[in-house]
Design a protein around this motif. Sequence first.
Motif, PDB file in Angstrom:
ATOM      1  N   UNK A 289      63.518  43.009 -12.299  1.00  0.00           N
ATOM      2  CA  UNK A 289      64.504  43.266 -11.246  1.00  0.00           C
ATOM      3  C   UNK A 289      63.998  44.409 -10.375  1.00  0.00           C
ATOM      4  N   UNK A 290      63.749  44.116  -9.110  1.00  0.00           N
ATOM      5  CA  UNK A 290      63.273  45.139  -8.177  1.00  0.00           C
ATOM      6  C   UNK A 290      64.447  45.992  -7.685  1.00  0.00           C
ATOM      7  N   UNK A 291      64.255  47.303  -7.549  1.00  0.00           N
ATOM      8  CA  UNK A 291      65.335  48.163  -7.033  1.00  0.00           C
ATOM      9  C   UNK A 291      65.751  47.754  -5.615  1.00  0.00           C
ATOM     10  N   UNK A 292      67.048  47.780  -5.369  1.00  0.00           N
ATOM     11  CA  UNK A 292      67.583  47.455  -4.044  1.00  0.00           C
ATOM     12  C   UNK A 292      68.122  48.740  -3.421  1.00  0.00           C
ATOM     13  N   UNK A 293      67.476  49.220  -2.381  1.00  0.00           N
ATOM     14  CA  UNK A 293      67.866  50.494  -1.780  1.00  0.00           C
ATOM     15  C   UNK A 293      69.267  50.430  -1.191  1.00  0.00           C
ATOM     16  N   UNK A 294      70.032  51.502  -1.392  1.00  0.00           N
ATOM     17  CA  UNK A 294      71.360  51.582  -0.795  1.00  0.00           C
ATOM     18  C   UNK A 294      71.327  51.980   0.667  1.00  0.00           C
ATOM     19  N   UNK A 295      70.192  52.491   1.148  1.00  0.00           N
ATOM     20  CA  UNK A 295      69.989  52.836   2.570  1.00  0.00           C
ATOM     21  C   UNK A 295      71.079  53.784   3.097  1.00  0.00           C
ATOM     22  N   UNK A 296      71.573  54.673   2.241  1.00  0.00           N
ATOM     23  CA  UNK A 296      72.686  55.533   2.656  1.00  0.00           C
ATOM     24  C   UNK A 296      72.345  56.373   3.877  1.00  0.00           C
ATOM     25  N   UNK A 297      71.120  56.884   3.911  1.00  0.00           N
ATOM     26  CA  UNK A 297      70.734  57.727   5.041  1.00  0.00           C
ATOM     27  C   UNK A 297      70.733  56.944   6.356  1.00  0.00           C
ATOM     28  N   UNK A 298      70.388  55.668   6.292  1.00  0.00           N
ATOM     29  CA  UNK A 298      70.405  54.857   7.502  1.00  0.00           C
ATOM     30  C   UNK A 298      71.833  54.666   8.001  1.00  0.00           C
ATOM     31  N   UNK A 299      72.748  54.389   7.097  1.00  0.00           N
ATOM     32  CA  UNK A 299      74.159  54.269   7.489  1.00  0.00           C
ATOM     33  C   UNK A 299      74.643  55.570   8.141  1.00  0.00           C
ATOM     34  N   UNK A 300      74.285  56.701   7.532  1.00  0.00           N
ATOM     35  CA  UNK A 300      74.714  57.976   8.082  1.00  0.00           C
ATOM     36  C   UNK A 300      74.103  58.230   9.451  1.00  0.00           C
ATOM     37  N   UNK A 301      72.857  57.820   9.631  1.00  0.00           N
ATOM     38  CA  UNK A 301      72.212  57.980  10.944  1.00  0.00           C
ATOM     39  C   UNK A 301      72.874  57.113  12.009  1.00  0.00           C
ATOM     40  N   UNK A 302      73.339  55.936  11.610  1.00  0.00           N
ATOM     41  CA  UNK A 302      74.028  55.059  12.565  1.00  0.00           C
ATOM     42  C   UNK A 302      75.323  55.719  13.034  1.00  0.00           C
ATOM     43  N   UNK A 303      76.075  56.307  12.089  1.00  0.00           N
ATOM     44  CA  UNK A 303      77.290  57.005  12.481  1.00  0.00           C
ATOM     45  C   UNK A 303      76.972  58.093  13.504  1.00  0.00           C
ATOM     46  N   UNK A 304      75.968  58.918  13.202  1.00  0.00           N
ATOM     47  CA  UNK A 304      75.595  60.001  14.106  1.00  0.00           C
ATOM     48  C   UNK A 304      75.162  59.494  15.473  1.00  0.00           C
ATOM     49  N   UNK A 305      74.492  58.359  15.486  1.00  0.00           N
ATOM     50  CA  UNK A 305      73.997  57.807  16.749  1.00  0.00           C
ATOM     51  C   UNK A 305      75.118  57.481  17.719  1.00  0.00           C
ATOM     52  N   UNK A 306      76.277  57.075  17.193  1.00  0.00           N
ATOM     53  CA  UNK A 306      77.354  56.605  18.062  1.00  0.00           C
ATOM     54  C   UNK A 306      78.455  57.637  18.279  1.00  0.00           C
ATOM     55  N   UNK A 307      78.309  58.815  17.741  1.00  0.00           N
ATOM     56  CA  UNK A 307      79.326  59.847  17.967  1.00  0.00           C
ATOM     57  C   UNK A 307      79.182  60.467  19.369  1.00  0.00           C
TER      58      UNK A 307
END
Length: 441
Positions: free
Chosen positions: A423-441
């Motif tokens: 089973x390969x690890x599946x990244x949660x990509x949390x930092x990407x989600x947080x960057x998306x929020x910042x991008x649209x503020x």
Amino acid sequence: MIILGNTEFFKGIGKIPFEGKESDNPLAYKYYDEKKVVAGKKLKDHLKFAVAYWHTFGNNGTDPFGAATRGFNWNLPKDPIDAARAKADAAFEFITKMGFHYYCFHDFDIVEEAATLSKSESRLHKITDYLIEKQKASGVKVLWGTANCFSHPRYMNGAATNPDFKVLAHAGAQVKIALDTTMALKGENYVFWGGREGYMSLLNTHMKRELDHLGQFLTLARDYARGQGFKGTFFIEPKPMEPSKHQYDYDAATVVGFLKEYGLQDDFKLNIEVNHATLAQHTFQHELQVAANANMLGSIDANRGDYQNGWDTDQFPNNIYEVTEAMLVFIEAGGLQGGGINFDAKIRRNSTDIEDLFLAHIGGADIFARALIAADRILSNSLYQQLKTNRYASFDQGSGKAFEDGKLSLKDIYQIALSQKTIEPLSGKQELYENIINQYL
């Protein structure tokens, strides 16, 4: 001298305009353009901003360590009915100058409680007639009403959960009168906040019995109001503690379970308060999501706590990141069911200018409008939703979908697991989600 109906309480301040984010005018909206359409609705219809009668027109800066720091002209009349009418004049002037369309109240916010229940009811009848006139003249409406069954010493051991039936009976009568008042004012909803529905010590508490009493009490209140033709929604507002050590409406999940336990889930939704969420060690968005998952996201009390202070400070909201995350849940849930956004917040004790009431509400309205606009852009224009969908893609086909559809047994899952390779690890990509929020503020 107060001349009822004619006195201008907020002199020098006109109706608050929308001037856009480039404006330097502190008495103007930068983001809250009530006619702006976002996610298919005007902002005023999404948000339904309401002014809290108790904090805005009743809080004089008193705290446990000091006396009042500001006085209000509408409190000058000595006669309780004249004082209530003066407060109503100030309230409707403020609400209309803000450009809001709703207010909410406790029974004894709108008029001082009398020495007896019958005299209190008489006072409420008199001020209700006056408020009806004010509503007709202004177009302002009641988002919800409620009863203050927590401040008076009689409620020191609770109201509906009090071990003394005499106190429970008084609370029932008070709720009936508050329901009658709300219905007379054509209130759209009714709220229950169990400020003292809980315990200070389990040593002297029969918890099961108290919970049963609370369930029966809410059932009787619902049946009475429905019998009188009330079509609105009933809300319960979760809070974990303070003033009680433990309150039975601890958080959203607790309230959802309680409502289902006592068969109230079809009539009741949740009124989520930001500061109450954080006191329960949750985020605002978590509590919204729990309510939405149960199809019970009804209304919002908008405020915040101090992040270094572990009690209910009821400050005006100003955290754009926090509110934007919450508005993502808000939009994905389809908005609120019946309710709106009530500013259950108070200006600080050392904010003593009358214009501070306006500045606080302007900031609160702007932060929610800005967050809703940003959340809509995130959902419409970014990878946010696709990323979230992709993270659960294994449940959209094959064995994962069969599991969700209830077509697999535990033995089936066992066989599938045996046949799997590494089973390969599946990244949660949390930092990407947080960057998306910042991008649209």
